[in-house]
Design a protein around this motif. Sequence first.
Motif, short mmCIF file in Angstrom:
data_model
loop_
_atom_site.label_atom_id
_atom_site.label_comp_id
_atom_site.label_asym_id
_atom_site.label_seq_id
_atom_site.Cartn_x
_atom_site.Cartn_y
_atom_site.Cartn_z
N ALA A 30 0.83 -1.21 0.00
CA ALA A 30 0.00 0.00 0.00
C ALA A 30 0.86 1.25 0.00
O ALA A 30 0.63 2.20 -0.78
CB ALA A 30 -0.93 0.00 1.21
N GLY A 31 1.86 1.31 0.86
CA GLY A 31 2.72 2.47 0.94
C GLY A 31 3.53 2.70 -0.32
O GLY A 31 3.67 3.84 -0.80
N LEU A 32 4.09 1.62 -0.87
CA LEU A 32 4.89 1.74 -2.09
C LEU A 32 4.05 2.26 -3.25
O LEU A 32 4.47 3.13 -4.01
CB LEU A 32 5.49 0.38 -2.45
N SER A 33 2.83 1.72 -3.38
CA SER A 33 1.96 2.13 -4.49
C SER A 33 1.47 3.57 -4.30
O SER A 33 1.38 4.33 -5.27
CB SER A 33 0.76 1.18 -4.59
N ALA A 34 1.15 3.94 -3.07
CA ALA A 34 0.70 5.32 -2.81
C ALA A 34 1.82 6.30 -3.14
O ALA A 34 1.58 7.33 -3.81
CB ALA A 34 0.28 5.47 -1.35
N ALA A 35 3.04 6.01 -2.68
CA ALA A 35 4.16 6.92 -2.91
C ALA A 35 4.48 7.05 -4.40
O ALA A 35 4.72 8.15 -4.90
CB ALA A 35 5.39 6.43 -2.15
N LYS A 36 4.48 5.92 -5.12
CA LYS A 36 4.77 5.98 -6.56
C LYS A 36 3.69 6.78 -7.29
O LYS A 36 4.00 7.63 -8.14
CB LYS A 36 4.84 4.57 -7.14
N THR A 37 2.43 6.51 -6.96
CA THR A 37 1.33 7.17 -7.66
C THR A 37 1.38 8.68 -7.50
O THR A 37 1.33 9.44 -8.47
CB THR A 37 -0.03 6.64 -7.15
N VAL A 38 1.50 9.14 -6.27
CA VAL A 38 1.44 10.59 -6.04
C VAL A 38 2.73 11.28 -6.50
O VAL A 38 2.71 12.42 -6.96
CB VAL A 38 1.13 10.87 -4.54
N SER A 39 3.86 10.57 -6.44
CA SER A 39 5.10 11.13 -6.94
C SER A 39 5.06 11.29 -8.45
O SER A 39 5.49 12.31 -9.00
CB SER A 39 6.28 10.24 -6.54
N ASP A 40 4.52 10.27 -9.14
CA ASP A 40 4.41 10.34 -10.59
C ASP A 40 3.51 11.48 -11.04
O ASP A 40 3.62 11.96 -12.18
CB ASP A 40 3.86 9.02 -11.15
N LEU A 41 2.60 11.90 -10.17
CA LEU A 41 1.69 13.00 -10.50
C LEU A 41 2.25 14.37 -10.11
O LEU A 41 1.57 15.38 -10.22
CB LEU A 41 0.34 12.78 -9.80
N GLY A 42 3.50 14.38 -9.64
CA GLY A 42 4.17 15.65 -9.42
C GLY A 42 4.33 16.10 -7.98
O GLY A 42 4.85 17.19 -7.73
N ALA A 43 3.90 15.28 -7.03
CA ALA A 43 4.03 15.67 -5.63
C ALA A 43 5.43 15.34 -5.10
O ALA A 43 5.99 14.29 -5.43
CB ALA A 43 2.98 14.96 -4.78
N GLU A 82 8.23 -6.53 -8.29
CA GLU A 82 7.77 -5.56 -9.28
C GLU A 82 7.27 -4.28 -8.63
O GLU A 82 7.57 -3.17 -9.08
CB GLU A 82 6.65 -6.19 -10.13
N ILE A 83 6.52 -4.43 -7.52
CA ILE A 83 5.99 -3.27 -6.82
C ILE A 83 7.13 -2.45 -6.21
O ILE A 83 7.15 -1.21 -6.31
CB ILE A 83 5.00 -3.71 -5.72
N ALA A 84 8.09 -3.14 -5.59
CA ALA A 84 9.21 -2.45 -4.95
C ALA A 84 10.09 -1.75 -5.98
O ALA A 84 10.53 -0.61 -5.78
CB ALA A 84 10.03 -3.44 -4.13
N GLU A 85 10.37 -2.43 -7.08
CA GLU A 85 11.24 -1.84 -8.11
C GLU A 85 10.56 -0.64 -8.78
O GLU A 85 11.22 0.34 -9.12
CB GLU A 85 11.62 -2.90 -9.13
N ALA A 86 9.24 -0.74 -8.98
CA ALA A 86 8.52 0.38 -9.58
C ALA A 86 8.59 1.61 -8.68
O ALA A 86 8.75 2.74 -9.15
CB ALA A 86 7.07 -0.01 -9.84
N PHE A 87 8.48 1.39 -7.38
CA PHE A 87 8.60 2.51 -6.44
C PHE A 87 9.98 3.14 -6.51
O PHE A 87 10.13 4.37 -6.56
CB PHE A 87 8.32 2.03 -5.01
N LEU A 88 11.02 2.31 -6.54
CA LEU A 88 12.39 2.83 -6.55
C LEU A 88 12.70 3.60 -7.83
O LEU A 88 13.59 4.45 -7.85
CB LEU A 88 13.38 1.69 -6.35
#
Length: 503
Positions: A30-43, A82-88
């Motif tokens: 949950a945390g990895l996906s939340a961080a990636k999503t909002v970071s990709d949107l510019g936050a 895959e989830i961890a690498e996508a976040f990194l």
Amino acid sequence: MTSITGDEAACPINDLAEAYDVVVIGGGPAGLSAAKTVSDLGARTLLIDENRTPGGQIYRSVLLAREADRQRMGEDYWRGREIAEAFLRSGAHYAPATTAWSIGPAHDEGGRIIGHEVGVSGGGAARLIRARQIVLATGALERSFPIPGWTLPGVMTAGAAQIALKTSGLIPEGRVVIAGTGPLLYLLAAQLVEAGATVSAVLDTTPKSNWLKAARHLPAFLASGYVAKGLRLLRTVQRRTKVVRWVSALSADGKGELKEVVWTADGQEHRMPADLLLLHQGVVPNINFSNATGCKHEWDETQLAFRPQVDTWYETSVPGIAIAGDGAGIQGAEAAALQGSLAGLGCASRLGLVNGEDRDQRAARLKAQLRKVTQGRGFLDVLYRPSRSFRIPPDPKTIVCRCEEVSAGQIRASVRAGAVGPNQMKVFLRSGMGPCQGRLCGLTVTELIADERSVSPGKVDYYRLRFPIKPLKLRELAGLPQSDAAKVAVLADLANTHHSKPK
């Protein structure tokens, strides 16, 4: 700070910025996906993780796992890479080996609340970091399993054994007995036998009556992906060890250490020599952070646990704080990753990074996937609902609060003396005031009080928790920047911790 794969990942706490748009607490799906999503949107995003590598409990140390671990741990575990690498690969900042211990309001120079302030520590130092939005992704805790003898050396939780296996490749020696209910029971048994452990028996405490109650959810379950996974686990375990079903009573026996496991099935008592007993009866939302933050919670009668109230985008009753994953209700790792993405979209929307139409379009696919991966969850919730006797100890001598050695009988006596809830009970006992801050005994205490009063656990409520919710060293407190905000935060935490009176 984003190309981290191992122990070299440790990010000095002093390298963190003073403020971020979004701070995510917890490095699971949950945390990895939340961080990636909002970071990709510019936050501008920071993820705080107590572990040294991303993955949380379910995908613990997945980036350090070898190909040989794939068969032993299973494909579900391996998908965490895959989830961890996508976040990194995202633009989010990552703070591993870092503990978040408080959340409080952040004020501007005029005293107006402009967001939140997160207390963090790592590497012997502490910081206060401002955030406009926060996502709590603190996951789940194992449900307490208080049986006679569970405090003996040689008795531990199944989750602890799994952490040792994932983190260090530690395989228990001697005769191992696994007891309890829930899918993790069979998953751990399969992982241990694949790793070469001697699992003498799996004692399944799932009540026989649960099967009939779960029957109405069977069609949805049969159409889900749970069936094939479950059958594979059962075949592996039944082929490699002894499985005993309909266990109605259980205890650990021995002087000074575990010697035997004693159980009752079909009215007959049985004994088995054992060197290690692993207990598990499901997981419940970890609400310690959300509780201390002041988020509203409600009693979930199906999952027999308290969970925070959240909206469509997983925002809580405290504006700017969202909770995603098992911390908002147990639904599993796949659901947690999707919820994290939805929570990230919610944060981005509140920050003005996406408009409502764009947010909803992006969310439509995620919500469809979420419905798919949670199909059949109702069957599992009802089937693996722990029996009353293993949640509410019938023997008054059974220890409930391990930290302070408080028994079930003492808790019932405190109710008769006037304690109507866990917080009032602290006037009579120290239950919930030890190092675990109620993580091990909280639900059992609530259910015991509710049973003694003949009311719903929802009317009894839970411990009222205070910051800091994690151990904090005095030198870390002393080393906090000497700003007015820092002084206020520390003084408030210390006052709440040491001088507040139970209500």
